[in-house]
Scaffold this active site. Structure first.
Site, PDB file in Angstrom:
ATOM      1  CG  HIS A  74      -2.108  -0.903   1.062  1.00 28.00           C
ATOM      2  ND1 HIS A  74      -3.279  -0.736   1.750  1.00 28.00           N
ATOM      3  CD2 HIS A  74      -2.297  -1.978   0.263  1.00 28.00           C
ATOM      4  CE1 HIS A  74      -4.148  -1.664   1.384  1.00 28.00           C
ATOM      5  NE2 HIS A  74      -3.571  -2.436   0.492  1.00 28.00           N
ATOM      6  CE1 TYR A 202      -5.341   3.979   8.596  1.00 29.26           C
ATOM      7  CE2 TYR A 202      -5.921   3.921  10.918  1.00 29.26           C
ATOM      8  CZ  TYR A 202      -5.147   3.476   9.869  1.00 29.26           C
ATOM      9  OH  TYR A 202      -4.192   2.511  10.087  1.00 29.26           O
ATOM     10  N   PRO A 294      -4.277   0.691  18.641  1.00 25.31           N
ATOM     11  CG  PRO A 294      -6.096  -0.641  18.048  1.00 25.31           C
ATOM     12  CD  PRO A 294      -5.489   0.071  19.210  1.00 25.31           C
ATOM     13  CE  LYS A 298       4.184   3.549  13.315  1.00 24.14           C
ATOM     14  NZ  LYS A 298       3.934   2.823  12.071  1.00 24.14           N
ATOM     15  CE1 TYR A 386      -1.337   4.044   9.433  1.00 24.91           C
ATOM     16  CE2 TYR A 386       0.005   2.803   7.871  1.00 24.91           C
ATOM     17  CZ  TYR A 386      -1.147   2.938   8.619  1.00 24.91           C
ATOM     18  OH  TYR A 386      -2.119   1.948   8.572  1.00 24.91           O
TER      19      TYR A 386
HETATM   20  P1  RFL Z   1       1.757 -11.392  21.770  1.00 26.04           P
HETATM   21  O1  RFL Z   1       1.335 -11.495  20.379  1.00 26.04           O
HETATM   22  O2  RFL Z   1       0.739 -11.054  22.800  1.00 26.04           O
HETATM   23  O3  RFL Z   1       2.442 -12.789  22.152  1.00 26.04           O
HETATM   24  C1  RFL Z   1       2.774 -13.125  23.468  1.00 26.04           C
HETATM   25  C2  RFL Z   1       2.751 -14.641  23.592  1.00 26.04           C
HETATM   26  O4  RFL Z   1       3.150 -15.001  24.916  1.00 26.04           O
HETATM   27  C3  RFL Z   1       2.277 -16.005  25.401  1.00 26.04           C
HETATM   28  N1  RFL Z   1       2.281 -15.943  26.873  1.00 26.04           N
HETATM   29  C4  RFL Z   1       2.924 -16.835  27.651  1.00 26.04           C
HETATM   30  N2  RFL Z   1       3.654 -17.906  27.354  1.00 26.04           N
HETATM   31  C5  RFL Z   1       4.178 -18.603  28.398  1.00 26.04           C
HETATM   32  N3  RFL Z   1       3.965 -18.273  29.696  1.00 26.04           N
HETATM   33  C6  RFL Z   1       3.249 -17.198  30.037  1.00 26.04           C
HETATM   34  N4  RFL Z   1       3.055 -16.875  31.319  1.00 26.04           N
HETATM   35  C7  RFL Z   1       2.686 -16.429  28.988  1.00 26.04           C
HETATM   36  N5  RFL Z   1       1.919 -15.312  28.951  1.00 26.04           N
HETATM   37  C8  RFL Z   1       1.688 -15.048  27.668  1.00 26.04           C
HETATM   38  C9  RFL Z   1       0.932 -15.655  24.776  1.00 26.04           C
HETATM   39  O5  RFL Z   1       0.058 -16.776  24.758  1.00 26.04           O
HETATM   40  C10 RFL Z   1       1.353 -15.203  23.391  1.00 26.04           C
HETATM   41  O6  RFL Z   1       1.387 -16.272  22.481  1.00 26.04           O
HETATM   42  O7  RFL Z   1       2.943 -10.347  21.959  1.00 26.04           O
HETATM   43  P2  RFL Z   1       4.170  -9.928  20.949  1.00 26.04           P
HETATM   44  O8  RFL Z   1       4.851 -11.133  20.423  1.00 26.04           O
HETATM   45  O9  RFL Z   1       4.927  -8.903  21.690  1.00 26.04           O
HETATM   46  O10 RFL Z   1       3.451  -9.276  19.688  1.00 26.04           O
HETATM   47  C11 RFL Z   1       2.819  -8.042  19.796  1.00 26.04           C
HETATM   48  C12 RFL Z   1       1.608  -7.994  18.890  1.00 26.04           C
HETATM   49  O11 RFL Z   1       0.845  -9.171  19.011  1.00 26.04           O
HETATM   50  C13 RFL Z   1       0.741  -6.792  19.256  1.00 26.04           C
HETATM   51  O12 RFL Z   1       1.525  -5.635  19.440  1.00 26.04           O
HETATM   52  C14 RFL Z   1      -0.295  -6.446  18.221  1.00 26.04           C
HETATM   53  O13 RFL Z   1      -1.085  -7.528  17.833  1.00 26.04           O
HETATM   54  C15 RFL Z   1      -1.180  -5.380  18.863  1.00 26.04           C
HETATM   55  N6  RFL Z   1      -2.461  -5.331  18.260  1.00 26.04           N
HETATM   56  C16 RFL Z   1      -2.564  -4.708  17.083  1.00 26.04           C
HETATM   57  N7  RFL Z   1      -1.454  -4.113  16.553  1.00 26.04           N
HETATM   58  C17 RFL Z   1      -1.537  -3.510  15.372  1.00 26.04           C
HETATM   59  O14 RFL Z   1      -0.506  -2.990  14.896  1.00 26.04           O
HETATM   60  N8  RFL Z   1      -2.749  -3.464  14.696  1.00 26.04           N
HETATM   61  C18 RFL Z   1      -3.870  -4.079  15.201  1.00 26.04           C
HETATM   62  O15 RFL Z   1      -4.923  -4.077  14.597  1.00 26.04           O
HETATM   63  C19 RFL Z   1      -3.819  -4.723  16.436  1.00 26.04           C
HETATM   64  N9  RFL Z   1      -4.911  -5.320  16.964  1.00 26.04           N
HETATM   65  C20 RFL Z   1      -3.588  -5.955  18.874  1.00 26.04           C
HETATM   66  C21 RFL Z   1      -4.819  -5.954  18.184  1.00 26.04           C
HETATM   67  C22 RFL Z   1      -3.499  -6.585  20.124  1.00 26.04           C
HETATM   68  C23 RFL Z   1      -4.599  -7.192  20.722  1.00 26.04           C
HETATM   69  N10 RFL Z   1      -4.441  -7.773  22.028  1.00 26.04           N
HETATM   70  C24 RFL Z   1      -3.149  -7.820  22.664  1.00 26.04           C
HETATM   71  C25 RFL Z   1      -5.446  -8.266  22.855  1.00 26.04           C
HETATM   72  C26 RFL Z   1      -5.923  -6.583  18.742  1.00 26.04           C
HETATM   73  C27 RFL Z   1      -5.831  -7.202  20.004  1.00 26.04           C
HETATM   74  C28 RFL Z   1      -7.072  -7.880  20.515  1.00 26.04           C
HETATM   75  C1  PHB Z   2      -5.905  -4.181  10.714  1.00 27.10           C
HETATM   76  O1  PHB Z   2      -5.982  -4.445   9.518  1.00 27.10           O
HETATM   77  O2  PHB Z   2      -6.225  -5.005  11.595  1.00 27.10           O
HETATM   78  C2  PHB Z   2      -5.441  -2.840  11.140  1.00 27.10           C
HETATM   79  C3  PHB Z   2      -4.945  -1.969  10.187  1.00 27.10           C
HETATM   80  C4  PHB Z   2      -4.533  -0.696  10.573  1.00 27.10           C
HETATM   81  C5  PHB Z   2      -4.631  -0.324  11.903  1.00 27.10           C
HETATM   82  C6  PHB Z   2      -5.130  -1.202  12.842  1.00 27.10           C
HETATM   83  C7  PHB Z   2      -5.546  -2.465  12.458  1.00 27.10           C
HETATM   84  O3  PHB Z   2      -4.248   0.937  12.261  1.00 27.10           O
END
Ligand code: RFL
Ligand code: PHB
Length: 391
Positions: A74, A202, A294, A298, A386
């Protein structure tokens, strides 16, 4: 039973898996301990936008083939302001683009590469506990199939997300927490319908923020701002699609294809930073150390930049015997983290309805969005953040 590895990694999310793969490429042994099953980890629908730096790291880890085949490049995003769309041209303004490729797919690629390499991951590792990281012989203790086990290691990488044990194991007096909890969440819906537009939209709307995103040409991801106390059961698909339509511009409404959801969930919005990110031989990376709302896309990208600094530091330690990278890891990572925290907070403030926004706040938001729509300088600032600040 006692085992030994060089770096014990807690958590098999993107941070833990990417670190494991980069270290494996450098000949450094790791064991990953994950609380959940592989399917559970792959069932979580989260981020969708990768910065070029994240894409390069995945390439470096040798896991980029499918991403380059299926990911969508994109060159910009659109902002919908009072029903009118304005494009932010990332490529024209910064020379850079982003890649739309789901976190789920990236996680699957990293897991597959790890299995192919024969590097060990223990799923359903319970009661994981990092111990003795203040000294020279840290241990990670856990329970597997009811059996207590220990891993002796040189270092522990706490990649276990916001609710993980690594950060929680640090005494309160050794850590500082900076936090803002937002009074709303995002209700997200995933559906096998073509995206409404080729780029992300957005939306700032008086009924609340909305985002049109995608995973592929046939799979869309939509979000609407909702009350923090909302429950997903109150949102049957029809109600979601109707609310989304009310927030979109006329052209988008005409093009929107709705369909049954394949996933629907509410994510709370939070800004959070723990300082420092190193405690003796325990290093935190990703959501274990920081959370962003989110809105700036980032979260996952910050996890990747932490891992870049941390992998480089471990490699220097084992190859050249220099501990400079390990010593500088926390300040280096935090400098980038805080800039992404600022950007994510700013995008969130600009685009959402807050309970206290009021008519004055709304006018200020619109003035800022108008300024953005008309100023190349303002657009460049948004675009540069971004697409991702340099490592
Ligand atoms: P993760 O992905 O949370 O992975 C952590 C892993 O550790 C495990 N864990 C354990 N394992 C052993 N012992 C324990 N005591 C443990 N406790 C936890 C968990 O099961 C898991 O597998 O962290 P990591 O690797 O730092 O990655 C970060 C990303 O996942 C996160 O920053 C993003 O997904 C944030 N986020 C979003 N970011 C975006 O840029 N765009 C988004 O749309 C977006 N949507 C989201 C999100 C995070 C969410 N969370 C945390 C609830 C939506 C949600 C719902
Ligand atoms: C997504 O595709 O899940 C997404 C994209 C952009 C954002 C947050 C989430 O800023």
């Amino acid at each position: 039973m006692s085992q030994r590895t060089q770096v014990a990694i807690i958590g098999s999310g993107p941070a833990g898996l990417l670190l494991g793969q980069l270290l494996h490429k450098a000949g450094i042994d790791t064991i990953i301990l994950e609380r959940h099953t592989r399917d559970h980890v792959l069932g979580r629908i989260r981020a969708g936008v990768l910065e070029q730096g994240t894409v390069s790291l995945i390439d470096e880890a040798g896991c980029g083939d499918r991403m380059h085949r299926q990911g969508l490049i994109h060159h910009g995003i659109e902002l919908s302001i009072r029903g009118v769309r304005h494009r932010i041209d990332f490529k024209g303004l910064t020379g850079k683009s982003v890649m739309v490729y789901g976190q789920t797919e990236m996680t699957r690629d990293l897991m597959d590469a790890r299995s192919m390499a024969g590097a060990p991951t223990v799923y359903e590792a319970l009661n994981v506990m990092p111990i003795g990281y203040d000294g020279t012989r840290p241990i990670v203790r856990y329970v597997e199939d009811g059996e207590p086990k220990d891993i002796a290691c040189d270092f522990i990488a706490g990649c276990d997300g916001f609710h993980g044990i690594s950060r929680q194991s640090v005494p309160d007096n050794a850590i500082s927490i900076f936090e803002r909890v937002y009074p709303f969440g995002w209700l997200g819906l995933l559906a096998d319908v073509p995206p409404v537009s080729p780029e992300l939209i957005y939306v700032n709307h008086e009924r609340g923020f909305a985002l049109c995103s995608m995973r592929s040409h046939t799979r869309s991801r939509y979000y609407i701002q909702c009350d923090a106390s909302e429950h997903v059961d109150n949102w049957p698909d029809d109600r979601f699609w109707n609310e989304l339509r009310r927030r979109l511009d006329k052209q988008a409404v005409a093009r929107l294809v709705s369909g049954p959801s394949i996933e629907k969930s509410i994510a709370p919005l939070r800004s959070f930073v723990a300082e420092p990110m190193r405690f003796g031989r325990l290093f935190l990376a990703g959501d274990a150390a920081h959370i962003v709302p989110p809105t700036g896309a980032k979260g996952l990208n910050l996890a990747a930049s932490d891992v870049h600094y941390l992998a480089e530091a471990f490699i220097d330690h084992y190859r050249g015997g220099s501990d400079k990278g390990l010593d500088h890891y926390s300040p280096r990572a935090l400098a980038r983290v805080w800039k992404a925290e600022r950007f994510s907070w700013w995008m969130t403030s600009l685009l959402h309805r807050f309970p206290d926004t009021g008519p004055f706040g709304q006018r200020i938001q619109l003035a800022e969005l108008d300024y953005l729509a008309g100023s190349r300088a303002a657009q460049t600032t948004l675009a540069e953040n971004y697409v991702g600040l340099p490592y």
